[in-house]
Design a protein around this motif. Structure first.
Motif, PDB file in Angstrom:
ATOM      1  N   ASP A  38      25.561  59.644  31.402  1.00 12.72           N
ATOM      2  CA  ASP A  38      25.263  59.159  30.046  1.00 12.72           C
ATOM      3  C   ASP A  38      25.011  57.654  29.990  1.00 12.72           C
ATOM      4  O   ASP A  38      24.988  57.072  28.915  1.00 12.72           O
ATOM      5  CB  ASP A  38      26.412  59.520  29.108  1.00 12.72           C
ATOM      6  N   ALA A  39      24.823  57.044  31.160  1.00 15.10           N
ATOM      7  CA  ALA A  39      24.524  55.604  31.230  1.00 15.10           C
ATOM      8  C   ALA A  39      25.584  54.743  30.541  1.00 15.10           C
ATOM      9  O   ALA A  39      25.318  53.603  30.137  1.00 15.10           O
ATOM     10  CB  ALA A  39      23.130  55.302  30.652  1.00 15.10           C
ATOM     11  N   ALA A  40      26.800  55.309  30.403  1.00 10.39           N
ATOM     12  CA  ALA A  40      27.839  54.592  29.638  1.00 10.39           C
ATOM     13  C   ALA A  40      28.166  53.237  30.267  1.00 10.39           C
ATOM     14  O   ALA A  40      28.531  52.294  29.560  1.00 10.39           O
ATOM     15  CB  ALA A  40      29.102  55.444  29.555  1.00 10.39           C
ATOM     16  N   ARG A  41      28.011  53.145  31.588  1.00 13.63           N
ATOM     17  CA  ARG A  41      28.375  51.878  32.237  1.00 13.63           C
ATOM     18  C   ARG A  41      27.481  50.719  31.811  1.00 13.63           C
ATOM     19  O   ARG A  41      27.838  49.565  31.978  1.00 13.63           O
ATOM     20  CB  ARG A  41      28.307  52.032  33.752  1.00 13.63           C
ATOM     21  N   LEU A  42      26.301  51.061  31.285  1.00 13.79           N
ATOM     22  CA  LEU A  42      25.412  49.983  30.844  1.00 13.79           C
ATOM     23  C   LEU A  42      25.977  49.235  29.629  1.00 13.79           C
ATOM     24  O   LEU A  42      25.477  48.175  29.266  1.00 13.79           O
ATOM     25  CB  LEU A  42      24.004  50.512  30.529  1.00 13.79           C
ATOM     26  N   ARG A  43      27.050  49.770  29.041  1.00 12.68           N
ATOM     27  CA  ARG A  43      27.730  49.026  27.975  1.00 12.68           C
ATOM     28  C   ARG A  43      28.324  47.734  28.522  1.00 12.68           C
ATOM     29  O   ARG A  43      28.524  46.773  27.802  1.00 12.68           O
ATOM     30  CB  ARG A  43      28.921  49.843  27.412  1.00 12.68           C
ATOM     31  N   LEU A  44      28.700  47.819  29.807  1.00 12.40           N
ATOM     32  CA  LEU A  44      29.499  46.744  30.405  1.00 12.40           C
ATOM     33  C   LEU A  44      28.620  45.771  31.186  1.00 12.40           C
ATOM     34  O   LEU A  44      27.683  46.187  31.873  1.00 12.40           O
ATOM     35  CB  LEU A  44      30.540  47.343  31.360  1.00 12.40           C
ATOM     36  N   TYR A  45      28.965  44.495  31.130  1.00 10.88           N
ATOM     37  CA  TYR A  45      28.262  43.512  31.956  1.00 10.88           C
ATOM     38  C   TYR A  45      28.440  43.867  33.431  1.00 10.88           C
ATOM     39  O   TYR A  45      29.455  44.460  33.821  1.00 10.88           O
ATOM     40  CB  TYR A  45      28.844  42.121  31.714  1.00 10.88           C
ATOM     41  N   PRO A  46      27.483  43.474  34.246  1.00 10.92           N
ATOM     42  CA  PRO A  46      27.665  43.689  35.686  1.00 10.92           C
ATOM     43  C   PRO A  46      28.664  42.683  36.257  1.00 10.92           C
ATOM     44  O   PRO A  46      29.072  41.748  35.554  1.00 10.92           O
ATOM     45  CB  PRO A  46      26.266  43.436  36.247  1.00 10.92           C
TER      46      PRO A  46
END
Ligand SMILES: Cc1ncc(COP(=O)(O)O)c(C=O)c1O
Length: 355
Positions: free
Chosen positions: A53-61
């Protein structure tokens, strides 16, 4: 010009990248991209990073891209403290000009070289002196034994493709202990030996690499530099005064997978080298003078034909190569090594044009 521009903007002469035409069925041999796709492990790593669900894209790298620095360190036998990473090697180079090459004395680079260097000088107010290449377009280390504020050159050089050996680089390093010597190894994997092996002996050496060429990832924008931790710290200070997150999550994941896939890297670079050698012989049989190339491109001229006209005639046949309207090289074409089929189409087209 506009009254809203800052003073420096009006003085800039920006870099002009090779064109990326939006035309179907074009044979594109103008920007030294790799003709082969990246390792399939790159796609898998990017998909894994995205998740369902691409949820990690919420978070900065990770602002330090630690996993990528570790992958570079593993590959080149250095420590992570000796590695800097950036959004393409162009960004790494930009920070190098600001952090390590901006001094009182002018920096030195060849008269024929990567045309972004003078652009960074203009942006950051770095003085420079160009050093003419020898008549055979090679770099003579003896020319770099003059006072300077730093030295930078690509190895192999661009757009000539000519390689300087490590012994010659070491001569330049030893003659300039108080200057940073930057070796831009964008193309080294296609025929050179990296100078990274020298960084532990020379605290003034910075080696810059890109994943755009030999790792087939020009679209992902990843580059890195290897050098003494003090040089890396200077780059980190500039980077963290500019953009804390230059590499996104997908780029970090994909780049790590690409660097870890030795088999794909070896197979594709050997394919490019083999095609380059065949293309060189074909061009020579058509009467071209071809400079010896250690890169994924060829620099060639035809003694009887104008280079600009040849480039135009190829374009009319849907093949694009790079022509520079610059002193000393305006009769040369820079031709990226494509697939065997693309290079065959090129030589067939040239045969027709030359008659
Ligand atoms: C000599 C040299 N250095 C650096 C680069 C920049 O590569 P990238 O910004 O894609 O990493 C290029 C690109 O063509 C190049 O020719």
């Amino acid at each position: 010009m506009s009254r809203f521009w800052s003073r420096v903007v009006g003085t800039l002469t920006p870099y002009v990248p090779g064109e990326q035409p939006k035309i179907a069925n074009l044979i594109k041999l103008n920007t030294n991209e790799n003709p082969y796709p990246p390792s399939h492990k790159v796609l898998a790593a990017i998909q894994a990073e995205l998740g369902a669900d691409a949820a990690r894209l919420r978070l900065y790298p990770d602002p330090n891209a630690d996993l990528l620095k570790a992958a570079v360190a593993r590959l080149h036998g250095v420590t992570s403290q000796q590695v800097f990473v950036g959004n393409g090697s162009d960004e790494v180079l930009a920070h190098v000009f600001m952090a390590l090459l901006k001094h009182e004395a002018p920096i030195l680079f060849p008269d024929i070289t990567y045309s972004f260097y003078p652009v960074y000088c203009g942006l950051y107010g770095v003085d420079y002196v160009t050093v003419p290449l020898a008549d055979d377009f090679s770099i003579d280390p003896a020319d770099y034994m003059q006072a300077n504020g730093g030295i930078i050159f690509p190895n192999p050089n661009a757009p000539t493709g000519r390689l300087l050996g490590l012994a010659a680089i070491e001569r330049i390093l030893k003659a300039n202990p108080d200057s940073v010597v930057v070796v831009d190894e964008a193309y080294v994997d296609f025929g050179g030996e990296t100078a990274i092996s020298l960084v532990d002996r020379h605290d003034n050496l910075l080696v810059v690499h890109t994943l755009s060429k030999s790792r087939s990832l020009a679209g992902l924008r990843v580059g890195f530099a290897v050098g003494h931790p003090a040089l890396i710290e200077a780059l980190e200070r500039v980077k963290n005064s500019f953009n804390s997150y230059p590499l996104d999550r997908l780029a970090i994941a994909g780049a790590v997978a690409a660097l870890d896939d030795a088999e794909h890297f070896e197979r594709t670079r050997q394919a490019v080298i083999a095609t380059r050698d065949t293309l060189t012989a074909e061009l020579q049989s058509l009467g071209f003078d071809v400079l010896p190339s250690a890169a994924n491109f060829i620099f060639a001229r035809h003694p009887q034909r104008d280079a600009a006209q040849l480039a135009q005639a190829l374009r009319e046949r849907s093949i694009i190569v790079r022509h520079f309207r610059l002193p000393r090289i305006d009769q040369f074409l820079r031709i990226t090594v494509g697939t065997d089929a693309e290079c065959k189409a090129l030589t067939q087209a040239l045969r027709g044009i030359l008659g």
